[in-house]
Design an enzyme around this catalytic site. Structure first.
Site, short mmCIF file in Angstrom:
data_model
loop_
_atom_site.label_atom_id
_atom_site.label_comp_id
_atom_site.label_asym_id
_atom_site.label_seq_id
_atom_site.Cartn_x
_atom_site.Cartn_y
_atom_site.Cartn_z
N TYR A 141 24.13 93.61 90.37
CA TYR A 141 24.41 93.06 89.03
C TYR A 141 25.88 93.23 88.65
CZ TYR A 141 19.68 92.03 87.31
OH TYR A 141 18.46 91.49 87.08
N LYS A 192 15.21 98.54 100.71
CA LYS A 192 15.11 97.60 101.84
C LYS A 192 15.95 98.18 102.96
CE LYS A 192 13.74 93.68 103.65
NZ LYS A 192 12.32 93.40 103.97
N ASP A 224 9.47 94.53 99.87
CA ASP A 224 8.50 93.44 100.08
C ASP A 224 7.08 94.00 100.09
OD1 ASP A 224 9.22 94.73 102.45
OD2 ASP A 224 9.20 92.92 103.68
N ASP A 248 14.29 94.92 88.52
CA ASP A 248 14.14 93.75 87.64
C ASP A 248 12.90 92.96 88.08
OD1 ASP A 248 14.86 91.72 85.75
OD2 ASP A 248 15.65 90.53 87.42
N ASP A 252 8.79 92.90 86.28
CA ASP A 252 8.11 91.68 85.81
C ASP A 252 6.74 91.57 86.48
OD1 ASP A 252 10.30 90.85 84.27
OD2 ASP A 252 10.02 88.76 84.85
C1 IPM Z 1 15.65 92.27 82.16
C2 IPM Z 1 16.23 90.87 82.10
C3 IPM Z 1 17.74 90.96 82.28
C4 IPM Z 1 18.02 91.58 83.63
C5 IPM Z 1 18.47 89.60 82.13
C6 IPM Z 1 18.20 88.96 80.80
C7 IPM Z 1 19.95 89.74 82.36
O1 IPM Z 1 15.63 90.08 83.07
O2 IPM Z 1 16.04 93.09 81.30
O3 IPM Z 1 14.84 92.53 83.02
O4 IPM Z 1 18.00 90.89 84.65
O5 IPM Z 1 18.24 92.79 83.67
MG MG Z 2 14.00 91.01 84.08
#
Ligand code: IPM
Ligand code: MG
Length: 360
Positions: A141, A192, A224, A248, A252
């Protein structure tokens, strides 16, 4: 002196969910006499519209001075065409990095009332309680160099860099072990290392740190495989520690185990537990302005704030209990709705949590 909390609603559904979280925070402030004083500012697209940049210097300064920051979400189609360096997301990355918020805690907990809302079978997810510890201020990042260059022949090539220093790995590994120590005493480090140099160092340093935590059972998993195991048998995990990008993605994924990403709060902490608190979800421009977004992730982020930045365990627990009570009452926003429940909007959900907290 009162404790200063900076509220940054952001874009999209950000202002809608934040309005509900602020109601809950204000009630907790009164009820538990927390002595908080709240102020508001802009970040992301809202800041681009107001100041021309996604995070104004004065906003960053206020965030530095605040005792904690509560953030909604940033981004939206209106600003999608802007160059990478001035997009709304840059504001978020800048505040994370400038405040040194390297440790991102993302708990994925399944409320028993929501077992039916998960896309996985109830027996796979019931009782699920995972904590993902994501490194937040390093890795791909922020790595340099990055950019786009022209190759011979005129074709463009873009590149990013994934650097991790020993000290960056060591400090996030420590957070992972510390968290595991007070939970189920199991830490899974996700990398990884079969491909990436940065992951090889990651694994080496995590092993080194493990020597200080003989009471915590450490395992390593390739990312993975971890992605697969999260949907195959998620209850094998207690705490997972991983880098910025893997964290990240995996957070999710983990959120869907709990029914909806609309349920997932997060805390981003610096070395002294100063923190910024935000839902894991984004600004959801597709449903912004409709009053249907789930405010619970932001409300639960308030509870994390009380716990981690202010050590107000009773108040934090009360908010969590209020959320649980509202789910018991069968109230659901669209993202967590299932047959037999009552579908409510953002504001109704917030009001119900406020009412439950008031009566606790
Ligand atoms: C998160 C979001 C952010 C990230 C984006 C909005 C930059 O997806 O907080 O997970 O990738 O960190
Ligand atoms: Mg995110």
């Amino acid at each position: 002196m009162s404790k200063q909390i900076l509220i940054l609603p952001g874009d999209g559904i950000g202002p809608e969910i934040m309005a509900e979280a602020v109601k809950v925070l204000e009630l907790a402030n009164d009820k538990f006499q927390l002595g908080f004083s709240l102020s508001h500012d802009v970040i992301g697209g809202a800041a681009i519209d107001k100041h021309g940049v996604p995070l104004a210097d004065e906003t960053l300064e206020r965030a530095r001075k605040a005792d904690a920051v509560l953030l909604g979400a940033v981004g939206g189609p209106k600003w999608d065409k802007l160059e990478r360096d001035i997009r709304p997301e840059r504001g978020l990355l800048k505040i994370r990095s400038q405040l040194g918020l390297f440790a991102n805690l993302r708990p994925a907990i399944l409320y028993p009332q929501l077992a039916d809302a998960s896309s996985l079978k109830p027996e796979i997810v019931s009782g699920l309680d995972i904590l993902i510890v994501r490194e937040l201020t390093g890795g791909i990042y922020f790595g340099a160099p990055r950019g786009t260059r022209e190759l011979e022949g005129g074709e463009r090539q873009s590149y990013d860099t994934l650097p991790y220093s020993e000290s960056e790995i060591r400090r996030i590994a420590r957070v992972g072990f510390d968290m595991a120590r007070v939970r189920g005493k199991k830490l899974c480090s996700v990398d990884k290392a079969n491909v990436l140099a940065s992951s090889q160092l990651w694994r080496e340093i995590v092993e080194e740190v493990a020597k200080d935590y003989p009471d915590v059972e450490l395992s390593h998993m390739y990312v993975d495989n971890a992605a697969m195991q999260l949907v195959r048998a998620p209850k094998q995990f207690d705490v997972m520690v991983t880098d910025n990008m893997f964290g990240d993605i995996l957070s999710d994924e983990a959120s869907m185990l709990t029914g909806s990403i609309g349920m997932l709060p997060s805390a981003s902490l610096d070395a002294n537990n100063k923190g910024m608190y935000e839902p894991c979800h984004g600004s959801a421009p597709d449903i912004a302005g409709q009053g249907i977004a789930n405010p619970l992730a932001t409300i639960l982020s308030v509870s994390m704030m009380l716990r981690y930045s202010f050590n107000q365990q009773a108040a934090a627990e009360a908010i969590e209990n209020a959320v649980s009570l509202v789910l018991d009452q069968g109230l659901r926003t669209g993202d967590i709705w299932s047959a037999g429940c009552s579908k409510v909007g953002t504001q109704e959900m917030g009001d119900a949590v406020v009412a439950a907290l008031r009566n606790l």
